[in-house]
Design an enzyme around this catalytic site. Structure first.
Site, PDB file in Angstrom:
ATOM      1  N   ARG A 227       0.833  -1.204   0.000  1.00 36.83           N
ATOM      2  CA  ARG A 227       0.000   0.000   0.000  1.00 36.83           C
ATOM      3  C   ARG A 227       0.868   1.254   0.000  1.00 36.83           C
ATOM      4  O   ARG A 227       0.470   2.301  -0.501  1.00 36.83           O
ATOM      5  CB  ARG A 227      -0.943  -0.008   1.209  1.00 36.83           C
ATOM      6  CG  ARG A 227      -1.803   1.248   1.313  1.00 36.83           C
ATOM      7  CD  ARG A 227      -3.034   1.029   2.193  1.00 36.83           C
ATOM      8  NE  ARG A 227      -2.720   0.432   3.464  1.00 36.83           N
ATOM      9  CZ  ARG A 227      -2.283   1.096   4.558  1.00 36.83           C
ATOM     10  NH1 ARG A 227      -2.058   2.402   4.475  1.00 36.83           N
ATOM     11  NH2 ARG A 227      -2.058   0.465   5.679  1.00 36.83           N
TER      12      ARG A 227
ATOM     13  N   LYS B 134      -6.609   5.408 -20.611  1.00 39.92           N
ATOM     14  CA  LYS B 134      -6.788   5.840 -21.999  1.00 39.92           C
ATOM     15  C   LYS B 134      -5.514   5.575 -22.807  1.00 39.92           C
ATOM     16  O   LYS B 134      -4.995   4.472 -22.810  1.00 39.92           O
ATOM     17  CB  LYS B 134      -7.187   7.311 -22.020  1.00 39.92           C
ATOM     18  CG  LYS B 134      -8.340   7.671 -21.098  1.00 39.92           C
ATOM     19  CD  LYS B 134      -9.613   6.916 -21.411  1.00 39.92           C
ATOM     20  CE  LYS B 134     -10.816   7.421 -20.645  1.00 39.92           C
ATOM     21  NZ  LYS B 134     -10.749   7.291 -19.193  1.00 39.92           N
TER      22      LYS B 134
ATOM     23  N   ASP C 174      -5.761  18.229 -16.544  1.00 42.03           N
ATOM     24  CA  ASP C 174      -6.010  16.862 -17.002  1.00 42.03           C
ATOM     25  C   ASP C 174      -5.474  16.764 -18.431  1.00 42.03           C
ATOM     26  O   ASP C 174      -6.006  17.385 -19.342  1.00 42.03           O
ATOM     27  CB  ASP C 174      -7.517  16.578 -16.951  1.00 42.03           C
ATOM     28  CG  ASP C 174      -7.864  15.151 -17.371  1.00 42.03           C
ATOM     29  OD1 ASP C 174      -7.033  14.499 -18.033  1.00 42.03           O
ATOM     30  OD2 ASP C 174      -8.991  14.701 -17.067  1.00 42.03           O
TER      31      ASP C 174
ATOM     32  N   TYR D 274     -14.613  17.195 -17.765  1.00 44.31           N
ATOM     33  CA  TYR D 274     -15.066  15.808 -17.865  1.00 44.31           C
ATOM     34  C   TYR D 274     -16.251  15.552 -16.934  1.00 44.31           C
ATOM     35  O   TYR D 274     -16.274  16.013 -15.783  1.00 44.31           O
ATOM     36  CB  TYR D 274     -13.887  14.894 -17.522  1.00 44.31           C
ATOM     37  CG  TYR D 274     -14.229  13.447 -17.263  1.00 44.31           C
ATOM     38  CD1 TYR D 274     -14.900  12.682 -18.206  1.00 44.31           C
ATOM     39  CD2 TYR D 274     -13.856  12.837 -16.065  1.00 44.31           C
ATOM     40  CE1 TYR D 274     -15.208  11.352 -17.964  1.00 44.31           C
ATOM     41  CE2 TYR D 274     -14.144  11.507 -15.820  1.00 44.31           C
ATOM     42  CZ  TYR D 274     -14.818  10.771 -16.763  1.00 44.31           C
ATOM     43  OH  TYR D 274     -15.124   9.457 -16.526  1.00 44.31           O
TER      44      TYR D 274
END
Length: 423
Positions: free
Chosen positions: A61, A212, A187, A113
């Site tokens: 983690r 993406k 972004d 977005y």
């Protein structure tokens, strides 16, 4: 091996980009068997010589070898100092919003977005975080919208689905000149560091949906934050290992693997999308085409100044209503109808939302009585209409197929849609 401090001109490709993709973060000598391909470290725990003595990694983690390899590669690509990868792009955005306290203000571009819009309206609002959506194409509006409690500014280098380009350098300069303490985040998922490096243009943080183009194969959901700000990185790192917004080792391996061909894929995406956009722009049944590679693009000057190429996302308005646009998508044979983008296969989407009954055959997968079509479901009808997201707007993510096959598929679908010739 890679000089992360070197800076190239904003509109000139980094000649070492492909070398960085292949080698950054890779050192076979680090692995037990001198693996050329970095191995997937599945262990969640790591042995110590003595209690409290941490040599490398302690708990997955908090860090993992293959995750570190991926982060080092991202650092090299963006001329950065620090990178953090997350379980999703939305997890990365959430981590940025979590930097804010109740009463803090966030300024966001109006055509952001849909997932970001939903996060702010559904979650940040209830946490007492204030925000405004404004038009970032007008820097005077940005300055007027900055408050004394503004802590974060968020926008996209290329908007979805209208392909609006913002002057990243100008926006960053105006905000930092107004208040140096405001964090400017962009972004850059649609563009990738192959076509633009926003840190070189003055932003503080870059967010990527690695799902993406960066991964490029529609099989992993991940996100990333990249920065040169150590204080910001330290805060984000503490938030990450505290909240557990970390990706699996396998997912890190897959994104690292996908990155090796990013430069080759982006060149082909650009070539194919340029051909498709040109075909659509000359089509008698198409009203308008949005593509950053077209000479007719409204922000052509910014594109030529700040980008080294164009992506594979094209949107266009067909001459018709929702019936025509729906029929067009249903008639496609090579394009998959889905809400994602940026991968090797070609995809089509209807950004506008309409509530429709669930087909009987789909009821075993859905418990709601109604479903929404495609993207931008979080925006109201008025917000979608005001930003130009209409019933006849179709978004295409152009893949790596032979471009003429894609054009032929679009032609037969347009003819089958019932669209009329424009006057």
């Amino acid at each position: 091996m890679c000089d992360n401090g070197s800076v190239t001109k904003n509109n000139v490709k980094d000649p070492n980009f492909g070398t960085k993709l292949v080698h950054a973060g890779h050192n076979p000598a680090e692995w037990t068997y001198n693996d050329v391909v970095p191995p997937i470290t599945m262990s969640t725990i790591f042995n110590s010589r003595s209690p409290g003595v941490i040599e490398g990694f302690e708990y997955t983690r908090c860090g993992n070898p293959i995750r570190s390899v991926l982060e080092k590669c991202l650092i090299a690509l963006d001329h950065a100092e620090y990178a953090l990868v997350y379980s999703s792009g939305m997890a990365a955005i959430s981590s940025m919003v979590n930097l804010l306290a109740p009463g803090d203000h966030m300024l966001c571009s109006s055509d952001v977005y849909g997932g970001t819009y939903r996060l702010l309206n559904k979650m940040a609002k209830h946490a007492g975080i204030l925000f405004d959506f404004v038009d970032f194409s007008d820097t005077a509006t940005i300055v007027k919208s900055i408050r004394s409690n503004t802590k974060l500014v968020w926008f996209e280098s290329l908007s979805n689905p209208l392909m609006i380009v913002l002057d990243v350098q100008k926006v960053s300069e105006v905000i930092h000149r107004t208040r140096a303490d405001i964090i400017v985040a962009v972004d850059n998922s649609f563009v990738t560091p192959y076509f633009q490096r926003p840190l070189d243009l003055g932003v503080d943080v870059i967010m990527y949906s690695l799902s993406k183009y960066m991964n490029g194969h529609s099989d992993i959901i991940m996100g990333a934050l990249v920065t040169n700000n150590k204080d910001l990185y330290d805060k984000l790192y503490v938030f990450q290992y505290t909240s557990g917004n970390v990706p699996s080792s396998f997912d890190c391996y897959m994104v690292n693997r996908g990155l090796k061909t990013l430069h080759v894929r982006m060149e082909q995406h650009m070539k194919n999308a340029t051909a498709v956009a040109g075909y659509l722009e000359s089509h008698p049944k198409v009203l308008r085409v949005n593509y950053m590679g077209l000479p007719s693009h409204r922000q052509r000057e910014i594109i030529e100044k700040q980008f080294t190429g164009h992506n594979g996302i094209v949107s266009f308005y067909i001459n018709g209503g929702i019936e025509v646009s729906t029929k067009l998508l249903e008639s496609l044979k090579l394009f998959c109808i889905t809400c994602s983008l940026g991968c090797y296969e070609s995809l089509a989407a209807l950004p506008n939302m309409h509530i429709v009954p669930i087909p009987k055959e789909a009821t075993k997968y859905n418990t709601d009585k109604e479903i929404c079509k495609m993207t931008h479901a979080s925006l109201t009808d008025e917000e979608r209409q005001s930003t130009g997201i209409h019933d006849n707007l179709i978004r295409l993510s152009i893949g790596l197929e032979y471009y003429q096959d894609l054009i032929d598929d679009l032609e037969q679908a347009i003819q089958a849609s019932g669209a009329k010739d424009k006057c």
